[in-house]
Design an enzyme around this catalytic site. Structure first.
Site, PDB file in Angstrom:
ATOM      1  N   HIS A  18       0.833  -1.202   0.000  1.00  0.00           N
ATOM      2  CA  HIS A  18       0.000   0.000   0.000  1.00  0.00           C
ATOM      3  C   HIS A  18       0.873   1.259   0.000  1.00  0.00           C
ATOM      4  O   HIS A  18       0.453   2.303  -0.501  1.00  0.00           O
ATOM      5  CB  HIS A  18      -0.926   0.008   1.210  1.00  0.00           C
ATOM      6  CG  HIS A  18      -2.042  -0.992   1.112  1.00  0.00           C
ATOM      7  ND1 HIS A  18      -3.118  -0.829   0.273  1.00  0.00           N
ATOM      8  CD2 HIS A  18      -2.240  -2.179   1.733  1.00  0.00           C
ATOM      9  CE1 HIS A  18      -3.941  -1.860   0.390  1.00  0.00           C
ATOM     10  NE2 HIS A  18      -3.428  -2.687   1.260  1.00  0.00           N
ATOM     11  N   GLU A  48      -5.013 -13.255   1.824  1.00  0.00           N
ATOM     12  CA  GLU A  48      -5.820 -12.032   1.794  1.00  0.00           C
ATOM     13  C   GLU A  48      -6.646 -11.990   0.511  1.00  0.00           C
ATOM     14  O   GLU A  48      -6.175 -11.470  -0.510  1.00  0.00           O
ATOM     15  CB  GLU A  48      -4.931 -10.792   1.907  1.00  0.00           C
ATOM     16  CG  GLU A  48      -4.247 -10.655   3.253  1.00  0.00           C
ATOM     17  CD  GLU A  48      -3.574  -9.300   3.443  1.00  0.00           C
ATOM     18  OE1 GLU A  48      -3.010  -9.086   4.519  1.00  0.00           O
ATOM     19  OE2 GLU A  48      -3.611  -8.461   2.515  1.00  0.00           O
TER      20      GLU A  48
END
Length: 299
Positions: A209, A268
Site C-alpha cells: 500500500h 488475503e
C-alpha cells in the site's frame, strides 16, 4: 438484610460484566481477523529488526495509551467507504488498453517491484498520484486499469467497494506504533510489543500500500455481514469475479492461500496488486505469486 442482598447481587453483576468486557477486549486484540499484509509464522521478528521506526513516535503513542487504550485499528484503515459508484467522469471512460506500461530508465519494470518483509520500499520512492472514487489515491500509471476493473465488475452486477489503496509511510508508522502502544499498555515489554504488533499491522515500507500499486476491495453484500476484512470474502460472488477476471486488467491476487509460506503473508482474498496484463496473465498461467515470478524471470 434484603438491602444487603440486593447490594451484593448488584456488586457481583457489575464484577461479572467487568470481567467479561476485559476478556472480550483481550480476545479482540489478540484474535482479530487478518488485515493489512499480516506476516505468517515468526517473520515478525525479522521485520521489526529491519524496519526503522522512530523511537520518539513509539514513546509519544505509548504515553497516550497509558492514560487511554486506543481502539484496535480497523483493517479498513479508517478510510470512508464512499458511495460504491464511479464518478460521472469515470463512468464515461472508454475501455482502456493497459499494455502500455514500460520499464523505467534503469531497465527495471516498476510493475514488478517487490515490497515485502525482505524488500523494503526505498526511502526516496515516489510516483505520480491519481485520485479515484473521489478519495482514494493510486499510481497514475495503473489508475485507468483499476477504474476499468471496478467499472466492469459493477456493470456485471457486483457492488465492488474500495476499502484501501495508497497509504503513506507515515500513516503506516502511525498505525504500527499505535498497535505497539496497545500491547505495551497491557503489559508487554517494548521489544515484545513491537514483535507482536508486526504480526497484525505491516510496519512502514513493508506494505505494498505504501507503493500505491495495491488495492483492498470487497463488496457491499459482504459489508452487510462482516465489518472487517475476513477470509470469508472468498465465499462471495464478488471475490469469484475478481479472482477470475483481475488478470485481464493487470491485477493479481497478491497473497493466495497456497502461497503463504512463500509470500510470508497470510491469505488475503481482498488484496490485489497491479503488475500489468502480460505479467498478470503469465503469473496466472504458471500459478506463481510475485516472489516466484520475479525469481523465474531472473532465472
Amino acid at each position: 438484610m434484603k438491602q444487603f442482598a440486593i447490594g451484593l447481587t448488584v456488586f457481583i453483576l457489575i464484577l461479572f460484566i467487568t470481567v467479561c468486557l476485559a476478556m472480550i477486549g483481550y480476545y479482540h486484540l489478540n484474535n482479530r481477523p487478518a488485515s493489512d499484509d499480516i506476516p505468517v509464522g515468526g517473520s515478525a521478528e525479522d521485520i521489526v529488526s529491519s524496519v526503522s521506526v522512530s523511537e520518539c513516535s513509539l514513546q509519544s503513542v505509548s504515553q497516550t495509551a497509558a492514560s487511554s487504550i486506543p481502539e484496535p485499528q480497523s483493517s479498513q484503515d479508517e478510510e470512508p467507504s464512499g458511495s460504491g459508484t464511479l464518478s460521472s467522469e469515470q463512468e464515461s471512460s472508454q475501455p482502456v488498453e493497459v499494455f502500455t506500461s514500460e520499464p523505467d530508465e534503469s531497465g527495471d519494470d516498476w510493475r514488478l517491484m517487490l515490497v515485502n518483509q525482505t524488500h523494503l520500499l526505498p526511502d526516496d520512492y515516489s510516483f505520480e498520484h491519481t485520485v479515484i472514487e473521489g478519495y482514494y489515491t493510486f499510481d497514475a500509471r495503473a489508475a485507468e486499469a483499476l477504474i476499468q476493473m471496478l467499472s466492469d465488475g459493477r456493470a456485471a452486477g457486483y457492488a465492488l467497494r474500495v476499502v484501501s489503496t495508497y497509504r503513506t509511510v507515515e500513516r503506516s508508522e502511525y498505525l504500527y506504533t499505535n498497535k505497539v502502544a496497545e500491547y505495551q499498555s497491557i503489559g508487554y515489554s517494548a521489544e515484545d510489543a513491537a514483535v507482536e504488533a508486526a504480526r497484525w499491522i505491516a510496519p512502514p515500507r513493508t506494505s505494498e500500500h505504501n507503493a500505491g500499486l495495491a488495492i483492498d476491495v470487497v463488496s457491499t453484500d459482504y459489508d452487510q455481514v462482516y465489518g472487517d476484512l475476513m477470509h470469508e470474502f472468498e465465499n462471495f460472488p464478488s471475490f469469484t469475479w475478481l479472482s477470475e477476471h483481475c488478470a485481464e486488467y493487470g491485477f493479481v491476487l497478491r497473497y493466495p492461500k497456497d502461497k503463504q509460506e512463500i509470500t510470508g503473508i497470510t491469505y488475503e482474498p481482498w488484496h490485489y496488486r497491479y503488475v500489468g496484463v502480460e505479467h498478470a496473465k503469465k503469473m496466472q498461467e504458471l500459478n506463481m505469486c510475485l516472489e516466484e515470478y520475479v525469481e523465474w524471470l531472473n532465472g
